[in-house]
Design a protein around this motif. Structure first.
Motif, mmCIF file in Angstrom:
data_model
loop_
_atom_site.group_PDB
_atom_site.id
_atom_site.type_symbol
_atom_site.label_atom_id
_atom_site.label_comp_id
_atom_site.label_asym_id
_atom_site.label_seq_id
_atom_site.Cartn_x
_atom_site.Cartn_y
_atom_site.Cartn_z
ATOM 1 N N ALA A 195 7.723 4.053 6.695
ATOM 2 C CA ALA A 195 6.666 3.154 7.164
ATOM 3 C C ALA A 195 5.616 2.895 6.091
ATOM 4 O O ALA A 195 4.911 1.892 6.129
ATOM 5 C CB ALA A 195 6.000 3.733 8.409
ATOM 6 N N HIS A 196 5.533 3.767 5.145
ATOM 7 C CA HIS A 196 4.470 3.645 4.148
ATOM 8 C C HIS A 196 4.921 3.048 2.827
ATOM 9 O O HIS A 196 4.214 3.106 1.833
ATOM 10 C CB HIS A 196 3.835 5.024 3.899
ATOM 11 N N ARG A 197 6.097 2.507 2.815
ATOM 12 C CA ARG A 197 6.558 1.890 1.574
ATOM 13 C C ARG A 197 7.398 0.652 1.900
ATOM 14 O O ARG A 197 7.804 0.434 3.042
ATOM 15 C CB ARG A 197 7.399 2.890 0.770
ATOM 16 N N LYS A 198 7.632 -0.127 0.865
ATOM 17 C CA LYS A 198 8.539 -1.257 1.004
ATOM 18 C C LYS A 198 9.974 -0.742 1.083
ATOM 19 O O LYS A 198 10.308 0.300 0.497
ATOM 20 C CB LYS A 198 8.407 -2.193 -0.198
ATOM 21 N N ARG A 242 16.626 -12.981 -3.405
ATOM 22 C CA ARG A 242 15.454 -12.243 -3.884
ATOM 23 C C ARG A 242 14.177 -12.730 -3.205
ATOM 24 O O ARG A 242 13.371 -11.940 -2.698
ATOM 25 C CB ARG A 242 15.293 -12.388 -5.405
ATOM 26 N N ILE A 243 13.998 -14.031 -3.205
ATOM 27 C CA ILE A 243 12.790 -14.582 -2.598
ATOM 28 C C ILE A 243 12.736 -14.255 -1.114
ATOM 29 O O ILE A 243 11.708 -13.824 -0.588
ATOM 30 C CB ILE A 243 12.724 -16.109 -2.843
ATOM 31 N N GLU A 279 11.940 -10.573 -0.352
ATOM 32 C CA GLU A 279 10.598 -10.101 -0.714
ATOM 33 C C GLU A 279 9.472 -10.929 -0.096
ATOM 34 O O GLU A 279 8.299 -10.554 -0.212
ATOM 35 C CB GLU A 279 10.460 -10.098 -2.248
ATOM 36 N N LEU A 280 9.809 -12.043 0.546
ATOM 37 C CA LEU A 280 8.786 -13.000 0.966
ATOM 38 C C LEU A 280 7.686 -12.379 1.824
ATOM 39 O O LEU A 280 6.498 -12.690 1.652
ATOM 40 C CB LEU A 280 9.435 -14.166 1.729
ATOM 41 N N ASP A 281 8.083 -11.528 2.750
ATOM 42 C CA ASP A 281 7.069 -10.984 3.658
ATOM 43 C C ASP A 281 6.440 -9.700 3.154
ATOM 44 O O ASP A 281 5.707 -9.028 3.890
ATOM 45 C CB ASP A 281 7.686 -10.795 5.044
ATOM 46 N N GLY A 282 6.735 -9.338 1.910
ATOM 47 C CA GLY A 282 6.078 -8.177 1.325
ATOM 48 C C GLY A 282 6.544 -6.862 1.920
ATOM 49 O O GLY A 282 5.856 -5.849 1.790
ATOM 50 N N GLN A 283 7.702 -6.864 2.550
ATOM 51 C CA GLN A 283 8.196 -5.657 3.215
ATOM 52 C C GLN A 283 9.381 -5.035 2.481
ATOM 53 O O GLN A 283 9.884 -3.994 2.909
ATOM 54 C CB GLN A 283 8.610 -5.984 4.658
ATOM 55 N N PHE A 330 12.635 -7.859 -13.373
ATOM 56 C CA PHE A 330 11.914 -6.589 -13.562
ATOM 57 C C PHE A 330 12.498 -5.474 -12.687
ATOM 58 O O PHE A 330 11.764 -4.668 -12.104
ATOM 59 C CB PHE A 330 10.414 -6.761 -13.260
ATOM 60 N N ARG A 364 5.460 -18.702 9.937
ATOM 61 C CA ARG A 364 4.365 -18.057 9.211
ATOM 62 C C ARG A 364 3.113 -18.924 9.100
ATOM 63 O O ARG A 364 2.040 -18.425 8.772
ATOM 64 C CB ARG A 364 4.827 -17.731 7.780
ATOM 65 N N GLU A 418 12.066 -19.887 3.767
ATOM 66 C CA GLU A 418 11.394 -19.212 4.865
ATOM 67 C C GLU A 418 12.388 -18.879 5.979
ATOM 68 O O GLU A 418 12.307 -17.810 6.596
ATOM 69 C CB GLU A 418 10.254 -20.079 5.416
ATOM 70 N N ARG A 424 13.802 -0.343 9.467
ATOM 71 C CA ARG A 424 12.695 0.579 9.756
ATOM 72 C C ARG A 424 12.897 1.263 11.109
ATOM 73 O O ARG A 424 12.654 2.457 11.265
ATOM 74 C CB ARG A 424 11.357 -0.171 9.750
#
Lengths: 382, 382, 382, 382
Positions: free
Chosen positions: A6-9, A28-29, A32-36, A59, A315, A326, A340
Motif C-alpha cells: 500500500a505504501h509503494r507503487k 508504459r504510459i 504509469e498514468l495514475d501514479g500507481q 530509465f 479523470r 486514458e 493490491r
C-alpha cells in the motif's frame, strides 16, 4: 501477501515493446498514468544493444535480453516486479505468460491472447492454477462511454437486443508496407508470428470483444468471408461476417485494414426492442442513446448523469477529451487495484478482460477462418 | 411526335397516391417542382368519394376511379396525359404500367418495380415493345452528391473497388403498427400487396440500386439472413447480407425497419485501391472523399468543383440545403427532358433508373429471400 | 371577397426574378410547392426580350415589362393575380409594393424590406391602410426546427435568456466578383440599389430576424464594427457587433461575406437559465436542446414529439431531409392560407414575417451603420 | 550545469494541487506522461494533514506545508527538484514563482500568470534576471491540430487574416455553486484569490492566447461587455468582446461560464484572404482547412501530411484519440527538453507559452475589465 504494498507503487516489467514499437510506449504510459505503478525492468529486445537502449530511454533499473532470465531473476529479487506486461508479437504471448505465471507474477498481455486455440486453452488452465491475475488489453472496453453503454444494456434501457452492427476498419495495410520496412506490418502479416489470421486476429477480436462486453451476449454462429486484397500477402486484410447471437439477435461484423481513408474506426451500433445505442472510438467521449419515439440523447463522459462504472473510468470534467491512452490506462487501473487487493487477501473485483475472454476470442478467430476456408459457410461457435 | 410540346408543360396523371398517402404528395411535388410538368388527371382511389376529394385537393382537371378507364380516356383525349405516375402498392405496379404503356403513355413508377420477377421480365419486354419511357423512382440516385460519387468512380479517383458497406435502416416498424391502423405498414407487411419480401423489397432495393448506380458493379453472389423480429408479422423486418461483387470486391448490405432510433438512414461507404467515399442520405449535400494518405475532402453540392452531372442535379448555391424532394425531382427532371426529346425525335439521354434496373432489383430480392429460406446459403445472382 | 377561391389555385405574379436570377426560381418553387398557387404573370425584366423569355420559360400567361402596367392590368382583369411577389433589388421593393398594395393586391416581398427606414415606415402605414397581406421572406423562420426552437422558448424550457450567439457567414464576396460580371454581387454592393449597407442589409437582417423570431426579444442597444475587406467595394462585407437585449440578456451577431470556406452558415445558439439551444441552417432538420445537467437532446423535424407549429411546417417523415426550398415554401403556405381566409372574411393567422418585422430590420441596419460610422459606439435601437 | 541529467528523470515539485484539486492531478499526469520527469516533492496544502495525505497518495519523497521552506530546502538538496509546478489559486502564482526562481529553480505555472499586471511585469523581469525557464500552461496550444493551424498560417496558406472568431464557453457556474461547497468555484469567484476578473481571467485568457498563438497577431484594441448573470457573484461570469487586430483584421471573443449545456467548448475560426481554419477543443484531433473555392479538408493529427511541429506533439497513430492530458503533456515535453538543454548549455528551443505571453494576457484582462467598467468603450491594448 505483501503488507507494505500500500505504501509503494506497483512494480512492473515489460517483455517486448522496445524502441520503435508503438504498443510498448502505450503500455508504459497507461501503466504509469495514475501514479500507481512504475516500470522498473524490461526484456524489450533479444538484441542486447537494443534492449539496453530501450531500457535506458525509459530509465529502467534492470534490462534483460531474455524473458526467461527476467522471470527467474525478478521472481527472486526483493524488489522484483509484481506484474509483467507482454507487448510482443502474438506467437510469444503464451510462452512469456507461462514463464511469469509459473513464477507467481501477474500478467497483463496484448491481444489476441495466443497463437492458437490450443495455447489459449492451456493458458486459461494455467492462470487458474497459478492464482495470479491475468488481464488482456482489449483496451477499448476501458472507455467510459463503452462502460456506460454496458450499464444501459444491463439496466434494461435498450430492451431485448435484436441487431448489432460492429466494425473496425483501418487503411494502414492498403499498400504492401510489410515489404517496405514497416516492422509491425511485417509480423502482423506473417502467420508464424501472427497466427492463422491477420485482420480478424488483430482488430476483429477487438470488435468481437466489444460486442460481448457491452451486450453480454455471445456469438452463437457466424458466416465469414475473408479476403486478401493486397497481392502476395499471406493473411487476410479484410473480413465481412454475419452473426447470430445467443439470444436470437442478429449482427454484422466487418473489419478491414485496406479501407482507404479510415484511420482506426472501431464503431458499434446496438438496436434493441426499446432503444438503440451508437459509439465510435474516434469520438470516444460521446455515446448516442436512441430511445424509440423520443429524442436521441448525447451522453458525454464526465457528466454527473453517467453510471458509476463510467465515472470510475473518467479523470477529467466533461469537455476535456480523454482518449486512447486514458482508456488503456483504465484497464491498468483496475488491474493494479486488483493486484493490491490480492496482496491483502481481498477478492479481486475484475472489470477488465480476462483469459476467458481471450479464449473466446481465439475460438472466434478459429471459426471465422474455418468458415471462410470452407466456402463461407455457417459455423457454430462453441 | 407533338411539335408544340415545347410550348407547354408536360401533362401527367397519377394512379394511387390519394389523400393520406405519403408518396402521392412526394410525386406531385417532385413532378411539378421545376415548372415543367403539371398533374392534370388522377385515379387516386377506387373509392369514388376519396378519388374525387383527392383530385379536388390538387385541383386536378379529371378524376377517375379506374386506372383502366383513365388509360383509355387519357390516351384518346386531345389534351390527354403524356406520362402516368404509379404510386400504388407493389401488386398494382405491373397492371397499371401495362395499361398505360400499351396505350403509348410514358410511365414513372414506384419501386420495387413489380410483385415478382416474372412480372418484371414481362415489363422489361413490354417497355421495349412500347418504345415508351419507363422510369423507376429509385429517387436517392437523384442527389447531386450521389451523382458526384458516381463521377469520381468513373474518373478512376477511387481505383479498383474492394469493399462496399451499404445500409438502409429505419425504425418505423419497430412496433406492430400494421395492426393499429398505419395504412402503409399494413400493405407493406402483407405478401399479397408487397410481394415475397418486406424490408428488402421496400428499402433493400434502394440500397442495392444505390450500390450499383455509384460503382457500376453488379452483385455476383450473396448470402442473406432475414429476420422477422415483430411477432406475427408476415414478412421480414430486418436483413443482413454478405455480397460478392462482379469484380471481386466484397460488401455488406444491411437493412432494417426495427432499428430503434433510426429515421431513414441510407448510407454507403466505398473503398477502393486509391480512395474511399462516404455518403449519408440524412446529410445529403455532403460527400466525403478519402484519398489514401491525403486529407479527407468534404465535397458539397452546389460548389463549382463538382462534376457536371452533380451540378445538373443542383438548383441552389452551396449551403442552401436541398433534400429528399429535390432529389426526387431530379429523377422527374431527367424524365421530363427525355419526354420532350422523344416528342421531337431526339434520343433520350437517360440518367434515371429504368426497367432494367427494376428487373435487377426484383432478381436481387428473389435471391435474397431464397438464400435466407434455404439456411442463409450463398446464391449466385446471375 | 371571392367566394370561389376555395376551388382554384391562388394566382400570383412576380416582379423581378428573371432568367439568371437565383431568387426568382426560389420564389416560383416555394410559391407552387404545395399545389395551392400558380404564377401566371410576371414583369421579370424591363428588357422586353428578357421579360418575354423569362415568362415563356415558366409558361406564364402574361408577361409585362413594367410593374406599373402589370399592377394596373392585373388589378382589373377577371382572372388577375391575387398576390405579387417582389424579387427585385432592394431599391425597387418599396415602389413595387406600393403599386400593388394600392390596387388591392397582396404582397410577398424579398428582404430587406426597403431601401431605408423612411420607406419602411411609409410601407408599414400603407399596408395598414390597404388592409392587404404583406409578408417578408425572412425564409429561415420557415424551418420546422426554428419553429420548434421558438416553441421551446415560449414553453419556458430555456428559462430566462441570458446569451445569444448568432452568425451568418458566407464567402461569396471574398473576391471582387462584382467587377467580373456577377450580377447579384453587382447590385448588392451598390448603395444605389442595396442601400446603406451590404452584408448587414443582406444577411445580417436575417440574423436579427431569426434572433427575435425565436426569442421574442428585441435588441435594445448595439455596438457594431463594420469592415470592407475587399478594396474598392462601396459597402461593408463584414460586420461584428455586441448586442444588449431588452431583457438584460447579452449577445453577439456576426455576419460576413468574405469568410473563406463558408457557404451559407446561418447559426444561432441561445443560452438561458435552464437550458441552451443550437441550430444551424446548413443542417436544418436538427435542433440541439441542451438542458443544464442533463444529456443534450437531438430534436429532429418530422418526429411526433415536435411542437404543432414545427409539424405544420413539415411535409415528410423524419430522416427525409427538407431544405431551403421547403422552408421558403412554408412562408408561402402560411401566406396563401391567409389569402384564402381573407377572401372569406376570416381573420388571417399570420406566423410569417410582416411589415413590422421589416421596419424593425431597417432600423436595425440604420443603427448598425451609424454605430460603426461614429467609431463603433453603442447605440440605442428605437 | 549538471552533466548527468541525461541519465535520470527530471525532478519536479508541486505547490498546490492537493487532494480534491482537478488541476493538480492534471499536472502530475502531464509532467510524467512521457517518462522524462517525476514529481518528488510537494507543498500541496498549508494544512499539514492534507499536505501529508496528498503527498502519500502520489508516493512523493518529500512533503512540505510551506512553499518557502520547500524552495529553500529543495534548492539546497543534492537531489532537489529541477522545476516547480505552480497549481495554486491565482493570487499565489507570483509569490511562489518568485520564491523558486530566486533560488534557481525553473517554473511551470498555471494561468492567468499573476493576480494583476504589476505582478506580471515584475515576474517578466524576474524571469529574465534569473535565467530560469518559465512556462505558462496555456495547455491548449499543446494540441497537434493547434500547432498545425499555426503552421498553415505561417506557410501563408490562409493569406492575410481578416476575421477571427474565438470562443470559450462552459456552464459549470450556471448555478451559484460557489455557495454550495465547490472549492474551485469558491476561489475563482473571489476577487482576493482570482483577481479583477472571473470568466475572462480563467478562460478568456486561454482564448486570447490561442488566437495569438495561431495567428501571430496581437489584439490592438477591444470593446468588452462583461456580465454577472448569477446574482451575488462578485466577478463576471460572461463576456462578449469585439476585437481589432494589429494587422487590420477584426474579431470576436466570447467566453462564458453560464452557457447552459456547454462543457468546455473552446473553439476558433480564422478567415484569411485565401482560406479559413476551424478547430474545436472538444474534438481536438481534427482541424478543418477551408481553401476558398476548393473542397474543405479534414486534417487529422497523427497523419504523415501534418507539419513537423504537429507531429512532434503526437504520440499515437491517426485515429487513436489524444486528448486534454496529452496536449498538456506536450507543454511539459517541450519544457523538460529545454531544462535538459539548459543543463548542458544548449539554447532552449521554446515552443510553449512564456512570461511574455503571461504579461500580455494580464494586460488583456485589465483592458477588458476597464473597457466594460467604463461603459464598454474601445480600449487600446498596450
Amino acid at each position: 501477501m505483501e503488507p507494505d504494498m500500500a505504501h509503494r507503487k506497483i512494480r512492473a516489467g515489460i517483455v517486448g515493446g522496445g524502441q520503435g514499437s508503438f504498443i510498448g510506449a502505450v503500455h508504459r504510459i497507461a501503466a504509469e498514468l495514475d501514479g500507481q505503478a512504475e516500470i522498473v525492468a524490461g526484456a524489450m529486445s533479444t538484441d542486447a544493444r537494443r534492449a539496453e537502449a530501450s531500457a535506458q530511454a525509459w530509465f529502467l533499473k534492470r534490462a534483460y535480453t531474455s524473458f526467461q532470465q527476467m522471470a527467474e531473476e525478478e521472481s527472486r529479487a526483493a524488489d522484483g516486479i509484481d506484474v509483467v506486461i507482454i507487448a510482443t508479437p502474438n506467437h510469444m504471448h503464451y510462452p512469456v505468460a507461462k514463464a511469469f505465471l509459473e513464477r507467481g507474477i501477474h500478467v497483463i498481455s496484448d491481444k489476441p491472447m495466443t497463437l492458437n486455440v490450443h495455447e489459449a486453452e492451456e493458458l486459461v488452465a494455467l492462470v487458474e492454477r497459478s492464482g495470479r491475475i491475468f488481464a488482456l488489453t482489449h483496451n477499448y472496453t476501458g472507455y467510459p462511454a463503452v462502460r456506460q453503454a454496458r450499464a444501459l444494456v444491463r439496466q434494461g434501457e435498450i430492451g431485448t437486443i435484436r441487431k448489432v452492427l460492429v466494425e473496425y476498419i483501418q487503411d494502414w495495410l492498403l499498400e504492401p508496407v510489410e515489404r517496405t520496412g514497416n516492422k509491425q506490418a511485417s509480423w502482423r502479416t506473417d502467420p508464424a508470428q501472427a497466427g492463422i489470421s491477420g485482420c480478424v486476429g488483430d482488430i476483429g477480436t477487438h470488435a468481437e470483444n466489444l460486442l460481448t462486453f457491452i451486450t453480454d451476449l455471445k456469438i452463437a454462429s457466424l458466416c465469414a468471408d475473408l479476403t486478401t486484397f493486397v497481392e502476395g500477402r499471406a493473411l487476410e486484410d479484410d473480413a465481412n461476417m454475419l452473426l447470430r447471437l445467443e439470444n436470437g439477435g442478429k449482427g454484422i461484423l466487418t473489419c478491414s485494414q485496406i479501407a482507404a481513408g479510415e484511420e482506426n474506426n472501431l464503431s458499434i451500433r446496438i438496436y434493441g426492442s426499446k432503444a438503440g445505442l451508437a459509439w465510435q472510438q474516434m469520438e470516444p467521449n460521446t455515446l448516442i442513446f436512441k430511445p424509440y419515439g423520443r429524442p436521441q440523447q448525447i451522453l458525454r463522459s464526465g457528466q454527473a448523469y453517467m453510471s458509476d462504472d463510467a465515472k470510475a473510468a473518467t479523470r477529467l470534467p466533461p469537455g476535456h477529451p480523454e482518449g486512447f491512452l486514458e482508456a488503456f490506462a483504465n484497464i491498468y487501473k483496475m488491474v493494479i487495484s486488483d493486484i493490491r487487493r490480492e496482496a491483502t487477501g481481498e477478492k479481486p473485483l475484475g472489470g477488465y478482460p480476462t483469459a476467458a475472454d481471450g479464449l473466446r476470442g481465439m475460438r472466434f478467430v478459429a471459426k471465422v477462418v474455418e468458415s471462410s476456408q470452407r466456402g463461407s459457410i455457417w459455423m457454430e461457435v462453441e
